[in-house]
Design a protein around this motif. Structure first.
Motif, PDB file in Angstrom:
ATOM      1  N   SER A 160      48.578 -34.543  25.698  1.00 12.89           N
ATOM      2  CA  SER A 160      49.255 -33.822  26.898  1.00 12.89           C
ATOM      3  C   SER A 160      48.450 -32.556  27.485  1.00 12.89           C
ATOM      4  CB  SER A 160      50.789 -33.892  26.925  1.00 12.89           C
ATOM      5  OG  SER A 160      50.963 -32.574  25.919  1.00 12.89           O
ATOM      6  N   MET A 161      47.993 -31.742  26.492  1.00  7.64           N
ATOM      7  CA  MET A 161      47.180 -30.749  26.962  1.00  7.64           C
ATOM      8  C   MET A 161      45.648 -31.029  27.481  1.00  7.64           C
ATOM      9  SD  MET A 161      49.492 -28.410  26.567  1.00  7.64           S
ATOM     10  CE  MET A 161      48.444 -27.144  27.396  1.00  7.64           C
ATOM     11  N   VAL A 162      45.158 -32.159  27.204  1.00 13.88           N
ATOM     12  CA  VAL A 162      43.906 -32.215  27.731  1.00 13.88           C
ATOM     13  C   VAL A 162      43.676 -32.497  29.234  1.00 13.88           C
ATOM     14  CG1 VAL A 162      42.304 -34.333  27.544  1.00 13.88           C
ATOM     15  CG2 VAL A 162      43.219 -33.610  25.425  1.00 13.88           C
ATOM     16  N   LEU A 163      45.113 -32.786  29.939  1.00 14.32           N
ATOM     17  CA  LEU A 163      45.119 -33.018  31.182  1.00 14.32           C
ATOM     18  C   LEU A 163      45.266 -31.908  31.930  1.00 14.32           C
ATOM     19  CD1 LEU A 163      47.943 -35.595  31.334  1.00 14.32           C
ATOM     20  CD2 LEU A 163      45.354 -35.969  31.412  1.00 14.32           C
ATOM     21  N   SER A 223      46.463 -21.623  31.302  1.00 19.51           N
ATOM     22  CA  SER A 223      46.471 -20.868  30.098  1.00 19.51           C
ATOM     23  C   SER A 223      47.874 -20.750  29.932  1.00 19.51           C
ATOM     24  CB  SER A 223      45.934 -19.269  30.568  1.00 19.51           C
ATOM     25  OG  SER A 223      46.434 -18.830  31.676  1.00 19.51           O
ATOM     26  N   SER A 224      48.878 -20.908  30.990  1.00 25.95           N
ATOM     27  CA  SER A 224      50.255 -20.743  30.692  1.00 25.95           C
ATOM     28  C   SER A 224      50.738 -21.969  29.949  1.00 25.95           C
ATOM     29  CB  SER A 224      51.008 -20.943  32.083  1.00 25.95           C
ATOM     30  OG  SER A 224      50.711 -21.883  32.798  1.00 25.95           O
ATOM     31  N   TYR A 225      50.319 -23.130  30.235  1.00 27.20           N
ATOM     32  CA  TYR A 225      50.424 -24.407  29.155  1.00 27.20           C
ATOM     33  C   TYR A 225      49.969 -24.421  27.888  1.00 27.20           C
ATOM     34  CZ  TYR A 225      51.694 -26.547  33.843  1.00 27.20           C
ATOM     35  OH  TYR A 225      52.059 -26.987  34.808  1.00 27.20           O
ATOM     36  N   ILE A 226      48.887 -23.865  27.942  1.00 30.33           N
ATOM     37  CA  ILE A 226      48.224 -23.507  26.378  1.00 30.33           C
ATOM     38  C   ILE A 226      49.058 -22.552  25.737  1.00 30.33           C
ATOM     39  CG2 ILE A 226      45.989 -23.062  25.310  1.00 30.33           C
ATOM     40  CD1 ILE A 226      44.442 -24.249  27.577  1.00 30.33           C
ATOM     41  N   GLN A 227      49.369 -21.533  26.385  1.00 32.20           N
ATOM     42  CA  GLN A 227      50.319 -20.499  25.709  1.00 32.20           C
ATOM     43  C   GLN A 227      51.459 -21.135  25.163  1.00 32.20           C
ATOM     44  OE1 GLN A 227      49.222 -17.605  24.799  1.00 32.20           O
ATOM     45  NE2 GLN A 227      51.294 -17.368  23.815  1.00 32.20           N
ATOM     46  N   GLU A 228      52.122 -21.857  26.145  1.00 33.54           N
ATOM     47  CA  GLU A 228      53.431 -22.766  25.514  1.00 33.54           C
ATOM     48  C   GLU A 228      53.239 -23.398  24.276  1.00 33.54           C
ATOM     49  OE1 GLU A 228      56.656 -22.403  26.633  1.00 33.54           O
ATOM     50  OE2 GLU A 228      56.146 -20.812  27.918  1.00 33.54           O
ATOM     51  N   ALA A 229      52.014 -24.276  24.464  1.00 34.30           N
ATOM     52  CA  ALA A 229      51.650 -25.162  23.406  1.00 34.30           C
ATOM     53  C   ALA A 229      51.385 -24.307  21.843  1.00 34.30           C
ATOM     54  CB  ALA A 229      50.453 -25.874  23.431  1.00 34.30           C
ATOM     55  N   SER A 230      50.752 -23.111  21.917  1.00 36.16           N
ATOM     56  CA  SER A 230      50.449 -22.323  21.130  1.00 36.16           C
ATOM     57  C   SER A 230      51.660 -21.683  20.375  1.00 36.16           C
ATOM     58  CB  SER A 230      49.489 -21.367  21.431  1.00 36.16           C
ATOM     59  OG  SER A 230      48.345 -21.640  21.838  1.00 36.16           O
ATOM     60  N   THR A 231      52.634 -21.265  21.406  1.00 37.50           N
ATOM     61  CA  THR A 231      53.814 -21.090  20.765  1.00 37.50           C
ATOM     62  C   THR A 231      54.762 -22.124  20.031  1.00 37.50           C
ATOM     63  OG1 THR A 231      54.095 -19.129  22.537  1.00 37.50           O
ATOM     64  CG2 THR A 231      56.077 -19.766  21.510  1.00 37.50           C
ATOM     65  N   ALA A 232      54.772 -23.125  20.580  1.00 40.81           N
ATOM     66  CA  ALA A 232      55.169 -24.367  19.856  1.00 40.81           C
ATOM     67  C   ALA A 232      54.710 -24.603  18.516  1.00 40.81           C
ATOM     68  CB  ALA A 232      55.268 -25.704  20.938  1.00 40.81           C
ATOM     69  N   TYR A 233      53.319 -24.564  18.491  1.00 40.13           N
ATOM     70  CA  TYR A 233      52.829 -24.874  17.274  1.00 40.13           C
ATOM     71  C   TYR A 233      53.174 -23.889  16.069  1.00 40.13           C
ATOM     72  CZ  TYR A 233      49.395 -28.002  19.698  1.00 40.13           C
ATOM     73  OH  TYR A 233      48.819 -28.879  20.337  1.00 40.13           O
ATOM     74  N   LEU A 234      53.046 -22.712  16.782  1.00 43.42           N
ATOM     75  CA  LEU A 234      53.676 -21.551  15.894  1.00 43.42           C
ATOM     76  C   LEU A 234      55.050 -21.788  15.269  1.00 43.42           C
ATOM     77  CD1 LEU A 234      52.757 -18.792  14.229  1.00 43.42           C
ATOM     78  CD2 LEU A 234      53.522 -17.621  16.439  1.00 43.42           C
ATOM     79  N   LYS A 235      55.918 -22.051  16.221  1.00 46.64           N
ATOM     80  CA  LYS A 235      57.296 -22.187  15.767  1.00 46.64           C
ATOM     81  C   LYS A 235      57.462 -23.407  14.779  1.00 46.64           C
ATOM     82  CE  LYS A 235      59.597 -20.839  19.956  1.00 46.64           C
ATOM     83  NZ  LYS A 235      60.438 -21.221  21.237  1.00 46.64           N
ATOM     84  N   ILE A 236      56.743 -24.253  15.032  1.00 49.67           N
ATOM     85  CA  ILE A 236      56.808 -25.601  14.091  1.00 49.67           C
ATOM     86  C   ILE A 236      56.332 -25.446  12.828  1.00 49.67           C
ATOM     87  CG2 ILE A 236      55.822 -27.823  13.590  1.00 49.67           C
ATOM     88  CD1 ILE A 236      56.185 -28.210  16.762  1.00 49.67           C
ATOM     89  N   ALA A 237      54.994 -24.680  12.652  1.00 52.23           N
ATOM     90  CA  ALA A 237      54.326 -24.246  11.445  1.00 52.23           C
ATOM     91  C   ALA A 237      55.130 -23.338  10.750  1.00 52.23           C
ATOM     92  CB  ALA A 237      52.931 -23.669  11.893  1.00 52.23           C
ATOM     93  N   LEU A 238      55.697 -22.352  11.199  1.00 53.31           N
ATOM     94  CA  LEU A 238      56.667 -21.394  10.581  1.00 53.31           C
ATOM     95  C   LEU A 238      57.804 -22.177  10.016  1.00 53.31           C
ATOM     96  CD1 LEU A 238      56.632 -18.233  12.818  1.00 53.31           C
ATOM     97  CD2 LEU A 238      55.536 -18.531  10.731  1.00 53.31           C
ATOM     98  N   VAL A 239      58.589 -23.019  10.490  1.00 54.76           N
ATOM     99  CA  VAL A 239      59.691 -23.509   9.920  1.00 54.76           C
ATOM    100  C   VAL A 239      59.210 -24.582   8.981  1.00 54.76           C
ATOM    101  CG1 VAL A 239      59.934 -25.362  11.614  1.00 54.76           C
ATOM    102  CG2 VAL A 239      61.958 -24.490  10.342  1.00 54.76           C
TER     103      VAL A 239
END
Length: 104
Positions: free
Chosen positions: A59-62, A66-82
């Protein structure tokens, strides 16, 4: 033109809200996930991670915003931490299998 911009902005806000809610639901699922440390194999949340990341990346390829990429990065971080918290919790629950759990 103002109406179209407003509708698009509202749509973006709605989509981002749903995305963030989805990520929070996934984090809660992982946080509340229970298992027996003696069960062999990869922990289910880790097994599901590649498919989730593939879908998010697709979905990010589309977009290159930078706002979408930042949201995805934040999501990745949350998932990785948990996920790492889960791994640590499961390994501490049964120290005899701690090394095996972390290796699998």
């Amino acid at each position: 033109n103002y109406i179209a911009t407003h509708v698009i902005l509202e749509f973006k806000i709605s989509i981002m809200g749903k995305f963030n809610k989805f990520i929070e639901e996934q984090v809660a699922w992982v946080s509340n996930w229970k298992t027996d440390a003696k069960r062999p194999g990869i922990l289910a949340p880790f097994a599901k991670l590649p498919k989730l990341l593939d879908r998010m990346q697709a979905s990010m390829v589309l977009t290159e915003k930078s706002s979408y990429i930042q949201e995805a990065s934040t999501a990745y971080l949350k998932i990785a931490l948990v996920l790492f918290q889960l791994l640590e919790h499961v390994s501490l629950a049964n120290p005899k299998y701690a090394n095996v759990i972390k290796m699998e």
